[in-house]
Design a protein around this motif. Structure first.
Motif, PDB file in Angstrom:
ATOM      1  N   GLN A  74       0.827  -1.226   0.000  1.00  0.00           N
ATOM      2  CA  GLN A  74       0.000   0.000   0.000  1.00  0.00           C
ATOM      3  C   GLN A  74       0.854   1.266   0.000  1.00  0.00           C
ATOM      4  OE1 GLN A  74       0.292  -1.972   2.631  1.00  0.00           O
ATOM      5  NE2 GLN A  74       0.482  -0.781   4.509  1.00  0.00           N
ATOM      6  N   ALA A  75       2.151   1.135   0.291  1.00  0.00           N
ATOM      7  CA  ALA A  75       3.024   2.313   0.231  1.00  0.00           C
ATOM      8  C   ALA A  75       3.218   2.795  -1.210  1.00  0.00           C
ATOM      9  CB  ALA A  75       4.380   1.989   0.861  1.00  0.00           C
ATOM     10  N   LYS A  76       2.967   1.906  -2.197  1.00  0.00           N
ATOM     11  CA  LYS A  76       3.130   2.315  -3.602  1.00  0.00           C
ATOM     12  C   LYS A  76       1.864   3.004  -4.093  1.00  0.00           C
ATOM     13  CE  LYS A  76       4.841  -0.476  -6.720  1.00  0.00           C
ATOM     14  NZ  LYS A  76       5.282  -1.704  -7.417  1.00  0.00           N
ATOM     15  N   SER A  77       1.526   4.127  -3.448  1.00  0.00           N
ATOM     16  CA  SER A  77       0.286   4.833  -3.777  1.00  0.00           C
ATOM     17  C   SER A  77       0.574   6.316  -3.953  1.00  0.00           C
ATOM     18  CB  SER A  77      -0.722   4.656  -2.635  1.00  0.00           C
ATOM     19  OG  SER A  77      -0.190   5.243  -1.455  1.00  0.00           O
ATOM     20  N   PHE A  78      -0.366   7.017  -4.614  1.00  0.00           N
ATOM     21  CA  PHE A  78      -0.263   8.469  -4.749  1.00  0.00           C
ATOM     22  C   PHE A  78      -0.153   9.120  -3.377  1.00  0.00           C
ATOM     23  CE2 PHE A  78      -1.969   8.033  -9.115  1.00  0.00           C
ATOM     24  CZ  PHE A  78      -1.076   8.865  -9.751  1.00  0.00           C
ATOM     25  N   GLU A  79      -0.935   8.597  -2.446  1.00  0.00           N
ATOM     26  CA  GLU A  79      -0.964   9.179  -1.110  1.00  0.00           C
ATOM     27  C   GLU A  79       0.428   9.168  -0.468  1.00  0.00           C
ATOM     28  OE1 GLU A  79      -3.591   6.976   1.505  1.00  0.00           O
ATOM     29  OE2 GLU A  79      -2.652   7.952   3.227  1.00  0.00           O
ATOM     30  N   HIS A  80       1.081   8.018  -0.479  1.00  0.00           N
ATOM     31  CA  HIS A  80       2.400   7.938   0.155  1.00  0.00           C
ATOM     32  C   HIS A  80       3.461   8.648  -0.677  1.00  0.00           C
ATOM     33  CE1 HIS A  80       1.431   5.640   3.697  1.00  0.00           C
ATOM     34  NE2 HIS A  80       0.628   4.899   2.951  1.00  0.00           N
ATOM     35  N   LEU A  81       3.289   8.643  -1.988  1.00  0.00           N
ATOM     36  CA  LEU A  81       4.224   9.390  -2.843  1.00  0.00           C
ATOM     37  C   LEU A  81       4.161  10.876  -2.512  1.00  0.00           C
ATOM     38  CD1 LEU A  81       6.162   9.409  -5.322  1.00  0.00           C
ATOM     39  CD2 LEU A  81       4.133   9.906  -6.708  1.00  0.00           C
ATOM     40  N   GLU A  82       2.944  11.375  -2.338  1.00  0.00           N
ATOM     41  CA  GLU A  82       2.776  12.801  -2.042  1.00  0.00           C
ATOM     42  C   GLU A  82       3.380  13.150  -0.686  1.00  0.00           C
ATOM     43  OE1 GLU A  82      -1.263  14.203  -2.018  1.00  0.00           O
ATOM     44  OE2 GLU A  82      -0.617  16.305  -2.049  1.00  0.00           O
ATOM     45  N   ARG A  83       3.109  12.290   0.304  1.00  0.00           N
ATOM     46  CA  ARG A  83       3.682  12.548   1.628  1.00  0.00           C
ATOM     47  C   ARG A  83       5.207  12.564   1.565  1.00  0.00           C
ATOM     48  NH1 ARG A  83       0.807   8.610   5.980  1.00  0.00           N
ATOM     49  NH2 ARG A  83      -1.287   8.791   5.113  1.00  0.00           N
ATOM     50  N   LEU A  84       5.741  11.607   0.800  1.00  0.00           N
ATOM     51  CA  LEU A  84       7.201  11.491   0.706  1.00  0.00           C
ATOM     52  C   LEU A  84       7.805  12.713   0.008  1.00  0.00           C
ATOM     53  CD1 LEU A  84       9.836   9.911   0.913  1.00  0.00           C
ATOM     54  CD2 LEU A  84       9.149   8.573  -1.084  1.00  0.00           C
ATOM     55  N   THR A  85       7.241  13.101  -1.128  1.00  0.00           N
ATOM     56  CA  THR A  85       7.810  14.253  -1.845  1.00  0.00           C
ATOM     57  C   THR A  85       7.633  15.535  -1.017  1.00  0.00           C
ATOM     58  OG1 THR A  85       5.761  14.387  -3.119  1.00  0.00           O
ATOM     59  CG2 THR A  85       7.616  13.305  -4.170  1.00  0.00           C
ATOM     60  N   ASP A  86       6.510  15.630  -0.284  1.00  0.00           N
ATOM     61  CA  ASP A  86       6.326  16.793   0.598  1.00  0.00           C
ATOM     62  C   ASP A  86       7.436  16.861   1.648  1.00  0.00           C
ATOM     63  OD1 ASP A  86       4.184  18.006  -0.543  1.00  0.00           O
ATOM     64  OD2 ASP A  86       2.675  17.112   0.780  1.00  0.00           O
ATOM     65  N   LYS A  87       7.761  15.709   2.224  1.00  0.00           N
ATOM     66  CA  LYS A  87       8.818  15.696   3.243  1.00  0.00           C
ATOM     67  C   LYS A  87      10.161  16.089   2.636  1.00  0.00           C
ATOM     68  CE  LYS A  87       7.073  12.386   6.597  1.00  0.00           C
ATOM     69  NZ  LYS A  87       6.967  10.922   6.723  1.00  0.00           N
ATOM     70  N   LEU A  88      10.443  15.544   1.459  1.00  0.00           N
ATOM     71  CA  LEU A  88      11.725  15.867   0.800  1.00  0.00           C
ATOM     72  C   LEU A  88      11.819  17.368   0.544  1.00  0.00           C
ATOM     73  CD1 LEU A  88      11.863  12.919  -1.768  1.00  0.00           C
ATOM     74  CD2 LEU A  88      13.331  13.212   0.241  1.00  0.00           C
ATOM     75  N   LEU A  89      10.722  17.949   0.093  1.00  0.00           N
ATOM     76  CA  LEU A  89      10.735  19.383  -0.208  1.00  0.00           C
ATOM     77  C   LEU A  89      10.806  20.204   1.082  1.00  0.00           C
ATOM     78  CD1 LEU A  89       8.141  19.267  -3.108  1.00  0.00           C
ATOM     79  CD2 LEU A  89      10.611  19.648  -3.313  1.00  0.00           C
ATOM     80  N   ALA A  90      10.148  19.703   2.147  1.00  0.00           N
ATOM     81  CA  ALA A  90      10.221  20.409   3.431  1.00  0.00           C
ATOM     82  C   ALA A  90      11.659  20.411   3.960  1.00  0.00           C
ATOM     83  CB  ALA A  90       9.279  19.746   4.433  1.00  0.00           C
ATOM     84  N   PHE A  91      12.381  19.348   3.664  1.00  0.00           N
ATOM     85  CA  PHE A  91      13.805  19.294   4.034  1.00  0.00           C
ATOM     86  C   PHE A  91      14.680  20.075   3.051  1.00  0.00           C
ATOM     87  CE2 PHE A  91      12.927  15.330   6.567  1.00  0.00           C
ATOM     88  CZ  PHE A  91      13.523  15.744   7.749  1.00  0.00           C
ATOM     89  N   ARG A  92      14.040  20.745   2.101  1.00  0.00           N
ATOM     90  CA  ARG A  92      14.729  21.544   1.097  1.00  0.00           C
ATOM     91  C   ARG A  92      15.749  20.717   0.311  1.00  0.00           C
ATOM     92  NH1 ARG A  92      13.107  26.557   1.611  1.00  0.00           N
ATOM     93  NH2 ARG A  92      12.286  27.210   3.614  1.00  0.00           N
ATOM     94  N   ILE A  93      15.268  19.600  -0.177  1.00  0.00           N
ATOM     95  CA  ILE A  93      16.128  18.763  -1.027  1.00  0.00           C
ATOM     96  C   ILE A  93      16.599  19.585  -2.221  1.00  0.00           C
ATOM     97  CG2 ILE A  93      14.116  17.846  -2.284  1.00  0.00           C
ATOM     98  CD1 ILE A  93      15.691  15.235  -2.632  1.00  0.00           C
ATOM     99  N   GLU A  94      17.847  19.386  -2.619  1.00  0.00           N
ATOM    100  CA  GLU A  94      18.399  20.083  -3.778  1.00  0.00           C
ATOM    101  C   GLU A  94      18.676  19.087  -4.894  1.00  0.00           C
ATOM    102  OE1 GLU A  94      21.776  22.457  -2.699  1.00  0.00           O
ATOM    103  OE2 GLU A  94      20.729  23.332  -0.973  1.00  0.00           O
ATOM    104  N   ARG A  95      18.765  19.610  -6.104  1.00  0.00           N
ATOM    105  CA  ARG A  95      19.022  18.805  -7.291  1.00  0.00           C
ATOM    106  C   ARG A  95      20.176  17.826  -7.125  1.00  0.00           C
ATOM    107  NH1 ARG A  95      17.585  20.997 -12.408  1.00  0.00           N
ATOM    108  NH2 ARG A  95      15.547  20.078 -12.795  1.00  0.00           N
TER     109      ARG A  95
END
Ligand code: NAD
Ligand code: ZN
Length: 368
Positions: A74-95
């Motif tokens: 169930q982790a392979k879902s839009f929901e978990h993808l969105e949470r994950l990318t949100d966290k990465l961006l909140a941590f200010r991930i860089e290229r």
């Protein structure tokens, strides 16, 4: 052992052996462009193996954040993808930062897809912790999530920068998961390596039981086969990569019918599917029946399911299974693709199989 996936500028190494998790920092540092990494893992793997990776990164002076997801498909879902990318961006991930996928195929597919789309693409490293992920999903760059319309329908090709397959992390893997991954190992022998299949007949069980040399040989040989196919056909356009779907046309139909519940693991479905593909090849007069019998006997000998009797409580319908097959991603102009065998080690792709022959085979197999 070091293998290479030859893809020009996108090429990368696969390291296979014991103790790679403990020395991961040393292997990862040279492929990083910037020394910050995000470890993506699941709760089960975090409990067992996250600390070892964190220690290795600290020793190599690599800064990291760890993001832990629930275990399971169930982790392979839009929901978990969105949470994950949100966290990465909140941590200010860089290229120039990178993700590390520490886990089985679920984590590899999800983290790989997050790496493909975050900031239009960041690097990622695969540290596969299941046998299935080590011999199959971590190599080749297929990443993605599931949709309400089916499995793996949303995704991207995004190759990792490195694959570290630590053969010792498999010691904590439940035997059922290990066996499911082993079905994919047998698949490589069936496709184009009869010698490897013979080796598996004598040493395969040792590899499963954890004999270090046997396990390593099984994983290295599998990765080599997969790397060669991926190098010939990176994006599944020429057909070479389609051979890897041996057992999967039937297998996916069985999984879909079981609604991807725990009743049947992917590798278990593939084991049954390979037996069906071999039997179909015999029925069509293409393959000696002795070869089909060897495949069935070896899978059964290690403890994998080989037929419908594996799920006695369930009522099967050949028509419904055929319907699942006709919905597969690989269907072209309404024709279902089958990987058939002229013998062990001689697989080929066919779009010509008469659905009536498949239906007859399914009817017999269900009745047996
Ligand atoms: P998984 O990732 O769900 O792992 C299976 C279970 O084992 C999980 O509960 C996990 O937490 C646990 N686990 C993982 N490593 C462990 C360890 N070392 N010790 C103890 N427990 C551990 O499943 P999987 O079979 O690895 O992968 C299946 C997924 O892979 C599917 O989603 C499938 O679509 C995908 N897949 C992708 C490709 C590809 O080319 N990208 C190929 C094949 C399969
Ligand atoms: Zn598979």
């Amino acid at each position: 052992e070091r293998l290479r996936v030859e893809l020009g500028a996108r090429g990368y190494d696969i390291l296979v052996g014991p103790g790679l998790l403990a020395t991961a920092g040393k292997h990862i540092a040279p492929v990083l462009r910037h020394e910050r990494v995000f470890i993506i893992t699941d709760e089960t793997v975090a409990r067992l193996h996250l600390e070892a990776l964190e220690r290795a990164l600290r020793e190599a002076g690599i800064a990291y954040e760890a993001l832990v997801l629930p275990a399971g498909e169930q982790a392979k879902s839009f929901e978990h993808l969105e949470r994950l990318t949100d966290k990465l961006l909140a941590f200010r991930i860089e290229r120039r930062d990178a993700l590390i996928a520490l886990g089985g195929g679920v984590i590899g597919d999800l983290a790989g897809f997050a790496a493909a789309i975050t900031l239009r693409g960041v690097d990622f490293v695969q540290i596969p912790t299941t046998l299935l992920a080590q011999v199959d999903s971590s190599v080749g760059g297929k990443t993605g999530i599931n949709s309400a319309h089916g499995k793996n329908l949303i995704g991207a090709f995004h190759q990792p920068r490195l694959v570290l397959a630590d053969t010792e992390v498999l010691d904590t893997l439940p035997r059922r998961e290990l066996l499911a991954g082993y079905a994919e190992v047998v698949k490589y022998g069936c496709i184009d390596d009869a010698e490897f299949f013979s080796w598996l007949e004598t040493r395969g069980l040792d590899a499963i039981e954890g004999d270090p040399a046997a396990r390593r040989h099984a994983i290295v040989t599998s990765c080599r086969r997969k790397a060669a196919v991926v190098a010939r056909d990176e994006t599944e356009s020429s057909g070479a990569r389609a051979l890897l779907n041996l057992g999967h046309t039937f297998g996916h139909a069985l999984e879909a019918e079981c609604k991807y519940g725990g009743e049947l693991l992917h590798g278990e479905a593939v084991a049954i599917g390979m037996v069906m593909a071999a039997d179909l090849s015999v029925e069509l007069g293409l393959c000696p029946s002795e070869d089909a019998a060897r495949i069935r006997n070896h899978l059964a000998a290690v403890g994998l399911p080989t037929g419908f009797e594996h799920m006695p409580g369930r009522v099967w319908s050949p028509a419904r299974l055929l319907d699942h097959m006709s919905r597969d991603k690989k269907v072209q102009d309404g024709r279902v693709t089958f990987v058939l065998l002229r013998g062990i080690g001689q697989a080929f792709v066919s779009h010509e199989v008469d659905p009536a022959a498949v239906e007859a085979l399914l009817t017999n197999a269900i009745a047996a």
